[in-house]
Each structure stands twice: as structure tokens, then as C-alpha cells.
Design a protein around this motif. Structure first.
Motif, PDB file in Angstrom:
ATOM      1  N   ILE A   1      -5.581  -6.611   1.962  1.00  0.00           N
ATOM      2  CA  ILE A   1      -5.398  -5.121   2.720  1.00  0.00           C
ATOM      3  C   ILE A   1      -5.411  -5.664   4.269  1.00  0.00           C
TER       4      ILE A   1
ATOM      5  N   ARG B   1     -12.161   1.060   4.470  1.00  0.00           N
ATOM      6  CA  ARG B   1     -13.450   0.914   3.549  1.00  0.00           C
ATOM      7  C   ARG B   1     -13.145   1.476   2.237  1.00  0.00           C
ATOM      8  N   GLY B   2     -12.182   2.673   2.160  1.00  0.00           N
ATOM      9  CA  GLY B   2     -11.887   2.839   1.019  1.00  0.00           C
ATOM     10  C   GLY B   2     -10.878   1.989  -0.017  1.00  0.00           C
ATOM     11  N   ALA B   3     -10.039   1.354   0.990  1.00  0.00           N
ATOM     12  CA  ALA B   3      -9.254   0.343   0.295  1.00  0.00           C
ATOM     13  C   ALA B   3      -9.874  -0.953  -0.214  1.00  0.00           C
TER      14      ALA B   3
ATOM     15  N   THR C   1     -19.740  -4.606  -3.755  1.00  0.00           N
ATOM     16  CA  THR C   1     -19.777  -3.574  -2.828  1.00  0.00           C
ATOM     17  C   THR C   1     -19.322  -4.187  -1.602  1.00  0.00           C
TER      18      THR C   1
ATOM     19  N   ARG D   1     -14.369  -3.310  -6.201  1.00  0.00           N
ATOM     20  CA  ARG D   1     -14.881  -2.955  -7.483  1.00  0.00           C
ATOM     21  C   ARG D   1     -14.375  -3.911  -8.712  1.00  0.00           C
ATOM     22  N   GLU D   2     -13.248  -4.011  -8.474  1.00  0.00           N
ATOM     23  CA  GLU D   2     -12.682  -5.328  -9.478  1.00  0.00           C
ATOM     24  C   GLU D   2     -13.322  -6.356  -9.722  1.00  0.00           C
TER      25      GLU D   2
ATOM     26  N   ASP E   1     -13.362  -0.829  -0.899  1.00  0.00           N
ATOM     27  CA  ASP E   1     -14.306  -0.399  -2.154  1.00  0.00           C
ATOM     28  C   ASP E   1     -13.363  -0.483  -3.232  1.00  0.00           C
ATOM     29  N   GLN E   2     -11.827   0.087  -3.323  1.00  0.00           N
ATOM     30  CA  GLN E   2     -11.261   0.049  -4.637  1.00  0.00           C
ATOM     31  C   GLN E   2     -10.985  -1.442  -5.015  1.00  0.00           C
ATOM     32  N   ALA E   3     -10.673  -2.217  -4.093  1.00  0.00           N
ATOM     33  CA  ALA E   3     -10.402  -3.639  -4.392  1.00  0.00           C
ATOM     34  C   ALA E   3     -11.540  -4.426  -4.812  1.00  0.00           C
TER      35      ALA E   3
END
Length: 155
Positions: free
Chosen positions: A126, A34-36, A47, A42-43, A38-40
Motif C-alpha cells: 500500500i 487508513r481505508g486501504a 486492526t 482484515r485478511e 483496514d481492508q488489507a
């Protein structure tokens, strides 16, 4: 002081630490994924729930709010918010009214498909990083086992 009136339960598998139990390990893997994501995402201005909704709709156009909520593991109320946001951003369309029932089937717009295609590359990269840790011959077995665990908990 131990409470002797409530005997301690025996863990289902040997573990030196409670954080080594299967449930914690699954949650840790999920949190990392989920963290990976979220970060990817965002660009790409998305969400995780928005991305999941777009991906499911690309594969199964016309699903209702309730069907999308089940497929993406969110509540119907949360899916309403996701759908409204995606519709306001021009990434999907839903009819204002329907002839029968209350379900308003959703479909991707051209912009929704473009945004999904752009984001999929990042998300699939990912997933590929996760899969690299599993020898090829074991991946299909792991997927079967995860499905089996989910079925075991539905009963």
C-alpha cells in the motif's frame, strides 16, 4: 447575510474550494491510507492500531503502554485495549508484575512476529502504491516537509 463584525480570515494559500486546503488534502490522504490498511489487515486478523503496535514493538521491544501509545498515535486507554487483545491472541507477552514502577514492557511472541511479517507485505505494498505517485528525487524532500509541518504545530 455576511456578519461584518467578524472579518473573514485570509486563507494561508490560494484555493478555489475549502476542500483544496492543505489540511483537507492531508486528511483525505490519511483516510485513503487508513481505508486501504483496514481492508488489507482484515485478511490478517488485525486492526490498524494492532498492526502499528506489533510493528513498533518489533523495532523497539520492551516499550511500555504509554510509549507505545505515543508511537502509534492513540491514547493510553486505547493502547490498553490493543495490548490486551494482542496478548489474548497470543501475539505479545507482558509480565503480570514488574519490580519497580507500573510500566509492563511488551514483547512479541513468535506468533506475533509471524503475523506481523505476513501483514507487512500487504501494508508495504500500500505504501509503495502511494510512493509511486511521487518522483524519486522528491520523496526525501516530501518526508522532510511533512516532518517540518509536524514540528511547526508542536510549538
Amino acid at each position: 447575510m455576511k456578519d461584518s463584525s467578524h472579518p473573514q480570515a485570509t486563507p494561508p494559500h490560494p484555493a478555489e474550494d475549502v476542500l483544496d486546503h492543505l489540511g483537507y488534502r492531508l486528511k483525505r490522504a490519511h483516510a485513503a491510507l487508513r481505508g486501504a490498511m483496514d481492508q488489507a489487515l482484515r485478511e490478517h486478523g488485525l486492526t490498524v492500531p494492532q498492526y502499528a503496535c506489533l510493528e513498533v514493538l518489533a523495532a523497539r521491544p520492551g516499550l511500555s503502554n504509554a510509549e507505545l501509545a505515543r508511537a502509534t498515535f492513540v491514547t493510553r486507554q486505547s493502547m490498553n485495549v490493543v495490548l490486551r487483545g494482542l496478548q489474548d491472541a497470543g501475539l505479545l507477552t507482558r509480565p503480570a508484575t514488574v519490580e519497580a514502577g507500573r510500566a509492563r514492557p511488551a514483547s512479541l511472541t513468535d506468533e506475533g512476529r509471524r503475523r506481523l511479517n505476513a501483514a507487512q507485505g500487504a501494508v508495504y505494498a500500500i505504501e509503495a502504491r502511494m510512493i509511486e505517485t511521487i518522483p524519486g528525487e522528491r520523496l526525501s524532500r516530501l518526508l522532510e516537509e511533512l516532518d517540518g509541518m509536524a514540528r511547526a504545530l508542536k510549538d
